[in-house]
Structures are given as C-alpha cells and as structure tokens.
Enzyme design. Structure first.
Site, mmCIF file in Angstrom:
data_model
loop_
_atom_site.group_PDB
_atom_site.id
_atom_site.type_symbol
_atom_site.label_atom_id
_atom_site.label_comp_id
_atom_site.label_asym_id
_atom_site.label_seq_id
_atom_site.Cartn_x
_atom_site.Cartn_y
_atom_site.Cartn_z
ATOM 1 N N HIS A 84 1.712 4.425 -2.906
ATOM 2 C CA HIS A 84 1.739 5.894 -2.801
ATOM 3 C C HIS A 84 3.055 6.439 -3.377
ATOM 4 C CE1 HIS A 84 -1.927 6.342 -0.544
ATOM 5 N NE2 HIS A 84 -1.493 5.746 0.540
ATOM 6 N N HIS A 109 0.837 -1.203 0.000
ATOM 7 C CA HIS A 109 0.000 0.000 0.000
ATOM 8 C C HIS A 109 0.878 1.262 0.000
ATOM 9 C CE1 HIS A 109 -3.626 2.379 1.240
ATOM 10 N NE2 HIS A 109 -2.679 3.175 1.726
ATOM 11 N N GLU A 110 1.818 1.335 0.936
ATOM 12 C CA GLU A 110 2.651 2.538 1.031
ATOM 13 C C GLU A 110 3.519 2.691 -0.212
ATOM 14 O OE1 GLU A 110 1.721 4.585 3.027
ATOM 15 O OE2 GLU A 110 0.694 3.324 4.481
ATOM 16 N N TYR A 116 -11.464 6.723 2.619
ATOM 17 C CA TYR A 116 -11.031 5.315 2.636
ATOM 18 C C TYR A 116 -12.125 4.375 2.134
ATOM 19 C CZ TYR A 116 -6.733 6.339 5.179
ATOM 20 O OH TYR A 116 -5.493 6.793 5.527
ATOM 21 N N GLU A 134 -6.398 7.603 -1.684
ATOM 22 C CA GLU A 134 -6.156 6.212 -1.284
ATOM 23 C C GLU A 134 -6.490 5.209 -2.392
ATOM 24 O OE1 GLU A 134 -4.530 5.390 1.301
ATOM 25 O OE2 GLU A 134 -4.540 7.337 2.283
HETATM 26 ZN ZN LIG Z 1 -2.631 5.158 2.206
#
Ligand SMILES: [Zn+2]
Length: 384
Positions: free
Chosen positions: A247, A243-244, A382, A272
């Site tokens: 980004h 996930h990170e 989210y 997100e």
């Molecule tokens: Zn995130």
C-alpha cells in the site's frame, strides 16, 4: 496465541466470549444507528439501499451484482469448506470430542492441521525471521521490483511522532528524481492503533503548478527486539508486512495530478488488489530466502522447513475464504436493509455459510472496524 495453542477448550471458550463481546453494548448501538442513517440518506437520494448507492460507481456497479458474486463464490467454495471442516472435526474427534467445530475451536484446529498434516513447524520457522533481517530483505525486494532507491532520512526521523519511527526518502534509480518519503512505525505501544495499516500523509498531486511528492506511513505492531531477545516474525507477519508495504508503494508511485485520484484513492473494491498480488512474493522461495537467516547462526532456512510451508499454502483455504464471504455477506445484508439486528444477522450468516455458529452473547460486528472505517457495503473488495 491462546486461541491457536491452548489445549483446554473451556479456556478458549472464555477468551472467545470475552474477545467478541468487546464494546458490544456501546458499538452495537452506534453501528445499528449508522445502518439506519445510511439507509435514510440513500433513500433520500433516490436509491433503494445504501449498498446500491455505494456500489453504483465501484467496479461492481450494483448491490445485486455483489450479492450474486458472493453467492456464486460461496457455492463454489462449499465443497472445499466441507472437506476442511471434516478434517478439523477428525482432529477434534481424535482429542476425544466428536461434537461439531465451534467458534472457539476454529483457530486451534486450523493451526493443528497445518502442523499435523503439513508438518509446518511455525516455532522453528520463526527463528529464521528476525524483524531486522525481514525488513532489510523486504526493502531490497521492493527497490529491485520497482526500480527505486530507499535512503534513511535522519532529519525526517528527528521530527517523527515517536523515536521508534524510521523514515526513508525514495528516489527513482534511473532518473535520480525524488519520488517521495515513507515512515515505518513497527512496534506496539500504549494508545497506538492496534492493527496493521498504511496511512497516506500527503498525496501526490500537482499543487500551484508544482509536483507535490507523496508521503505515507506503514504502521504495524511487531514485537520490538531487545539486546537479549530478537523480534521474530511468523510467516503470516511477513505477509502482513509485505501487504502494508505494498500500500505504501501504491501511494508513493502515484502519478495522478489530482489528489483525489492519488495512490490508494482508487475505487474501494480495487484498493486491495496491488497489495494482495504483491503478497505472492511471500510464497516464493527466492524471496523468502532473501528475507531470512537464523537469528543466532545466520544460516538460511533449511529446505524441508521451506518445503513444508509452501505445501501448506492452501491449508484451511475453504474455511478462511468462506469467513471472508461471511463477513462480506454480513456487510451487504446490513447495508441493504432499513434497520438491522447485527448480532442476529451475523449469527444467521455464520451458521448458514461457515457452518460455525457465533458464540451466544457475542457480537463481533461491534468491533468490525471496516463497517465504520470506509468499507461499508465494500468489504467484498477483499474477494472481488
Ligand atoms: Zn490492505
């Protein structure tokens, strides 16, 4: 681990009380002052509420739409929440206690449900996910997906903020053009930010007629391997890492000419989405096999272990999603009021929506970093 593993409910209750009382006095006052100042500012500018002001130019367009969205989703999720709670309650009753699920029971019985019903052996699973192997596999998947090449950059590493930090240069495989750079700061240390996050260090943009390449950092807190002990990741850690890093790639692949539109500087209720979509790779057997091998034998994950994990994907999803709805509803409730009693609001919504009351004397709102970290009136992003 205590909240998930400790069989003694009074110990879990003590920890739950301590954990959700952190910084309660100091931060509750600050948050509640923020709420009334935000409201005053919104009214001065002609808006009814802070949320109306914030959401006007988000995808949602209005605070009412956000409220309807959360209410509708909550109604649809209710049957799933009920069946999840019934399953947890049955496990609790089997332990000789037929009282309802409390805040200190939730994580413990969720974990137990995964292991009992879906036979997911998280301990066995971890043995196949040493950080080193996960990192190599994850970087390979991202390079292949996006047509990029990552090369370690010792020069950048030598000037990084800590010796553990890794740095990479990113180039486009087709054109050989330099795309940007990223850092990976993976291990916890004294005084370091405790969550997993991505930080943009330099935005992509045109500057004085020249292209400025983006630089970003993935910051996580995974254990550091030692000679005698490997750093083994749980599946949820692998998901967090993925996930990170999503980004980071969102920052790096930016083609915006103005820095205010670069990378993750999109509307907050969209930010997100790319990372959440990319997380799906962590549920693909092929991707999981590429990111794993037994830390001692080098063997791939046995099929039954993999099958059990994949089958458990939707375990507890009623509870987990309702928790996000509860937090988003809390965010909307406090940011559509002139003033708020944050502990009481959270208590009311937790009981109403989650059907799990908060522990008396606590205020998780005091450590809900999103409320002071740029997600005010936008936590619904989210779920959006
Ligand atoms: Zn995130």
């Amino acid at each position: 681990p205590v909240m998930e593993r400790c069989r003694v409910s009074s110990t879990r209750a003590k920890l739950e009380l301590a954990f959700n009382s952190r910084c309660k006095d100091e931060n509750t006052a600050i948050l509640e002052e923020l709420i009334s100042l935000r409201h005053k500012k919104a009214v001065l500018m002609g808006y009814e509420t802070h949320s109306a002001f914030v959401t006007e130019d988000r995808m949602s367009k209005s605070d009412r739409k956000v409220k309807n969205f959360l209410d509708e989703l909550g109604t649809k999720l209710k049957p799933l929440l009920d069946s999840d709670l019934a399953a947890l309650r049955a496990l609790k009753a089997a332990d000789g206690d037929d009282s309802p699920i409390t805040a200190c029971d939730r994580s413990y019985y969720q974990k137990k449900l995964e292991e009992d019903r879906f036979q997911v052996d998280h301990e066995a699973f971890k043995q196949y996910f040493p950080l080193q192997t996960v990192t190599v596999g994850l970087l390979a998947i991202y390079q292949e997906l996006l047509g990029l090449r990552f090369t370690r950059n010792p020069e950048l590493e030598s000037t990084a903020w800590h010796p553990d930090v890794l740095a990479y240069t990113v180039t486009d495989v087709q054109t050989d053009d330099m795309v940007g750079c990223f850092y990976m700061d993976m291990h916890p240390r004294e005084g370091k930010y405790g969550h997993a996050a991505c930080f943009g260090l330099q935005p992509a943009c045109v500057r004085s007629g020249k292209w400025q390449v983006p630089v970003a950092a993935a910051v996580c807190n995974f254990p550091k391997p030692t000679a005698s002990k490997p750093a083994l990741l749980e599946h949820s850690d692998v998901e967090t890492f993925f996930h990170e890093f999503g980004h980071v790639m969102h920052q790096l692949c930016s083609k915006a000419e103005l820095s205010m539109f670069a990378g993750t500087a999109v509307e907050r209720d969209f930010v997100e989405a790319p990372s959440q979509m990319l997380e799906n790779w962590c549920w693909q057997p092929e991707a999981l096999l590429r990111m794993s091998s037994h830390h001692q034998t080098g063997e791939p994950i046995p099929q039954p272990l993999l099958d059990a994990l994949l089958a458990s994907r939707n375990a507890n999803s009623g509870i987990l999603n309702m928790r996000q709805i509860t937090l988003a509803s809390f965010d909307q409730a406090i940011h559509t009021s002139a003033a708020a009693d944050t502990a009481a609001t959270l208590e009311r919504l937790s009981s109403e929506l989650m059907q799990i009351p908060t522990t008396p004397g606590t205020n998780m709102g005091a450590t809900f970093g999103h409320m002071g970290g740029g997600y005010d009136a936008q936590y619904y992003g989210y779920m959006w």
